[in-house]
Design a protein around this motif. Structure first.
Motif, short mmCIF file in Angstrom:
data_model
loop_
_atom_site.label_atom_id
_atom_site.label_comp_id
_atom_site.label_asym_id
_atom_site.label_seq_id
_atom_site.Cartn_x
_atom_site.Cartn_y
_atom_site.Cartn_z
N MET A 41 61.47 79.56 -22.93
CA MET A 41 62.62 78.69 -22.64
C MET A 41 62.99 78.66 -21.16
SD MET A 41 64.95 79.60 -25.98
CE MET A 41 64.49 81.32 -26.11
N ARG A 42 62.20 79.29 -20.30
CA ARG A 42 62.59 79.44 -18.89
C ARG A 42 62.67 78.13 -18.12
NH1 ARG A 42 56.81 80.98 -17.76
NH2 ARG A 42 56.12 79.11 -16.70
N ASP A 43 61.79 77.17 -18.38
CA ASP A 43 61.77 75.94 -17.59
C ASP A 43 63.08 75.15 -17.70
OD1 ASP A 43 59.22 76.53 -16.76
OD2 ASP A 43 58.23 75.00 -17.99
N ARG A 44 63.66 75.12 -18.88
CA ARG A 44 64.91 74.37 -19.06
C ARG A 44 66.05 75.08 -18.34
NH1 ARG A 44 64.85 70.18 -22.31
NH2 ARG A 44 63.13 71.09 -23.47
N ALA A 45 66.04 76.40 -18.33
CA ALA A 45 67.06 77.17 -17.60
C ALA A 45 66.93 76.91 -16.10
CB ALA A 45 66.92 78.66 -17.89
N ILE A 46 65.71 76.87 -15.61
CA ILE A 46 65.47 76.58 -14.18
C ILE A 46 65.91 75.15 -13.87
CG2 ILE A 46 63.67 76.28 -12.43
CD1 ILE A 46 62.18 78.64 -13.85
N ALA A 47 65.56 74.22 -14.74
CA ALA A 47 65.95 72.82 -14.53
C ALA A 47 67.47 72.66 -14.51
CB ALA A 47 65.34 71.92 -15.62
N TYR A 48 68.16 73.38 -15.38
CA TYR A 48 69.62 73.32 -15.40
C TYR A 48 70.18 73.84 -14.07
CZ TYR A 48 74.43 74.03 -17.05
OH TYR A 48 75.80 73.99 -17.20
N SER A 49 69.64 74.94 -13.59
CA SER A 49 70.08 75.48 -12.29
C SER A 49 69.84 74.48 -11.17
CB SER A 49 69.34 76.79 -11.99
OG SER A 49 69.73 77.78 -12.90
N GLU A 50 68.69 73.81 -11.20
CA GLU A 50 68.38 72.82 -10.17
C GLU A 50 69.34 71.64 -10.23
OE1 GLU A 50 64.24 72.03 -10.96
OE2 GLU A 50 63.60 73.85 -9.92
N GLU A 51 69.70 71.20 -11.43
CA GLU A 51 70.66 70.10 -11.56
C GLU A 51 72.04 70.50 -11.06
OE1 GLU A 51 69.99 66.85 -12.34
OE2 GLU A 51 67.93 67.57 -12.22
N LEU A 52 72.46 71.71 -11.35
CA LEU A 52 73.74 72.20 -10.82
C LEU A 52 73.70 72.23 -9.29
CD1 LEU A 52 74.50 75.17 -13.26
CD2 LEU A 52 75.77 73.02 -13.10
N ARG A 53 72.60 72.71 -8.74
CA ARG A 53 72.45 72.80 -7.28
C ARG A 53 72.50 71.41 -6.64
NH1 ARG A 53 68.10 76.05 -6.94
NH2 ARG A 53 69.39 77.91 -6.82
N LYS A 54 71.89 70.41 -7.30
CA LYS A 54 71.88 69.04 -6.77
C LYS A 54 73.28 68.47 -6.59
CE LYS A 54 67.41 67.58 -8.60
NZ LYS A 54 66.77 66.72 -9.62
N VAL A 55 74.23 68.93 -7.41
CA VAL A 55 75.60 68.42 -7.31
C VAL A 55 76.51 69.43 -6.60
CG1 VAL A 55 75.39 66.81 -9.24
CG2 VAL A 55 76.17 69.15 -9.67
N ASN A 56 75.88 70.29 -5.81
CA ASN A 56 76.57 71.25 -4.94
C ASN A 56 77.33 72.37 -5.64
OD1 ASN A 56 75.67 70.02 -2.51
ND2 ASN A 56 77.18 68.40 -2.86
N VAL A 57 76.91 72.73 -6.84
CA VAL A 57 77.45 73.93 -7.47
C VAL A 57 76.70 75.10 -6.86
CG1 VAL A 57 77.64 75.23 -9.64
CG2 VAL A 57 78.06 72.76 -9.62
N ASP A 58 77.41 76.16 -6.53
CA ASP A 58 76.81 77.36 -5.98
C ASP A 58 75.97 78.02 -7.07
OD1 ASP A 58 76.18 79.62 -4.49
OD2 ASP A 58 78.20 80.47 -4.59
N VAL A 59 74.65 78.03 -6.90
CA VAL A 59 73.75 78.56 -7.92
C VAL A 59 72.79 79.56 -7.29
CG1 VAL A 59 71.91 77.98 -9.56
CG2 VAL A 59 73.81 76.41 -9.25
N VAL A 60 72.61 80.68 -7.99
CA VAL A 60 71.60 81.67 -7.62
C VAL A 60 70.69 81.82 -8.83
CG1 VAL A 60 71.17 84.07 -7.02
CG2 VAL A 60 73.09 82.86 -5.98
N LEU A 61 69.39 81.80 -8.59
CA LEU A 61 68.41 81.95 -9.66
C LEU A 61 67.60 83.21 -9.41
CD1 LEU A 61 66.79 80.72 -12.12
CD2 LEU A 61 65.33 79.66 -10.40
N PHE A 62 67.63 84.15 -10.36
CA PHE A 62 66.79 85.34 -10.30
C PHE A 62 65.66 85.16 -11.31
CE2 PHE A 62 70.74 88.02 -9.11
CZ PHE A 62 70.52 87.81 -7.75
#
Length: 186
Positions: A120-141
Motif C-alpha cells: 500500500m506504500r505508493d498511495r501513501a506516497i502519492a497522498y503525501s505528494e498531493e499534500l505537498r503540492k498544496v503547500n501542506v508541510d509534509v515529511v515522508l520517512f
C-alpha cells in the motif's frame, strides 16, 4: 484578564488507524471553531491502509506477498464499510478521490511513514505528494527492507529500522512542536 486554554494535539495512526487519524483531521478542519479549545496541529500517518479502484505499481507488484496481502485488505474494507458503500474509492479508503472532504490545502502538517515492502506504500506516497503540492508541510520517512507495521509489531520492534523510525518520529514531533511555539505534554 482571562486566559484561554487551548489543547493542541498531534494525531497518530498506524495502518487502518492512519486512515482514522486522517479522517479525524479532515473532520477537525471542517469543524474548525466548534472543537475549541482542541486544535489538531499535525498528524502522523504510519503505513496507511489506503486503497483505490485503480491499482498502483506497488499494489500490483506486492499484492500477494509479505505481511498483509491484497485479498486480506479487501476483506477488511468489506467488513469496515457499510454494505451499500463497499467501494475502494470511498473517502476513508482513498484520500485522493475528488470531493473527499475539505480541500487538501486545509489539512494539518503531516508526517508519513512508509515501508519498502508494503503493497500500500505508493498511495501513501502519492497522498503525501498531493499534500505537498498544496503547500501542506509534509515529511515522508521511507524505510527500506521492511514490511507493513514494521515499527509497531512486537516481533519487529528490535530491528534497526523500527528503532530508527521511533527516533525519527520523536525528533519530528519535538521539532515541530518547538518550532511553532506550542507547549507539549505527554
Amino acid at each position: 484578564m482571562s486566559s484561554t486554554i487551548c489543547f493542541r494535539c498531534v494525531l497518530l495512526g498506524v495502518s487502518c488507524g492512519a486512515n482514522i487519524a486522517d479522517y479525524v483531521a479532515q473532520r477537525s478542519v471542517e469543524a474548525d471553531k466548534l472543537l475549541d479549545p482542541i486544535k489538531v496541529v499535525a498528524q502522523i500517518l504510519m503505513y496507511h491502509f489506503f486503497i483505490g479502484s485503480v491499482p498502483t505499481k506497488s499494489e500490483i507488484n506486492l499484492a500477494n506477498s509479505y505481511f498483509y496481502d491484497k485479498a486480506m485488505c479487501l476483506l477488511a474494507w468489506k467488513l469496515f464499510l457499510p454494505e451499500e458503500e463497499v467501494n475502494l474509492n470511498h473517502p476513508t479508503a482513498n484520500p485522493l478521490i475528488p470531493g473527499r472532504g475539505p480541500p487538501l490545502k486545509c489539512m494539518p502538517p503531516t508526517l508519513t511513514v512508509v515501508a519498502e515492502h508494503d503493497w500500500m506504500r505508493d498511495r501513501a506516497i502519492a497522498y503525501s505528494e498531493e499534500l505537498r503540492k498544496v503547500n501542506v508541510d509534509v515529511v515522508l520517512f521511507y524505510y527500506k527492507d521492511v514490511v507493513h507495521e514494521f515499527a509497531t509489531l512486537d516481533v519487529l520492534l528490535k530491528i534497526p529500522q523500527a528503532q530508527a523510525c521511533a527516533e525519527d518520529i520523536a525528533i519530528w514531533v519535538k521539532k515541530y512542536i518547538s518550532l511553532r511555539g506550542h507547549e507539549f505534554s505527554y
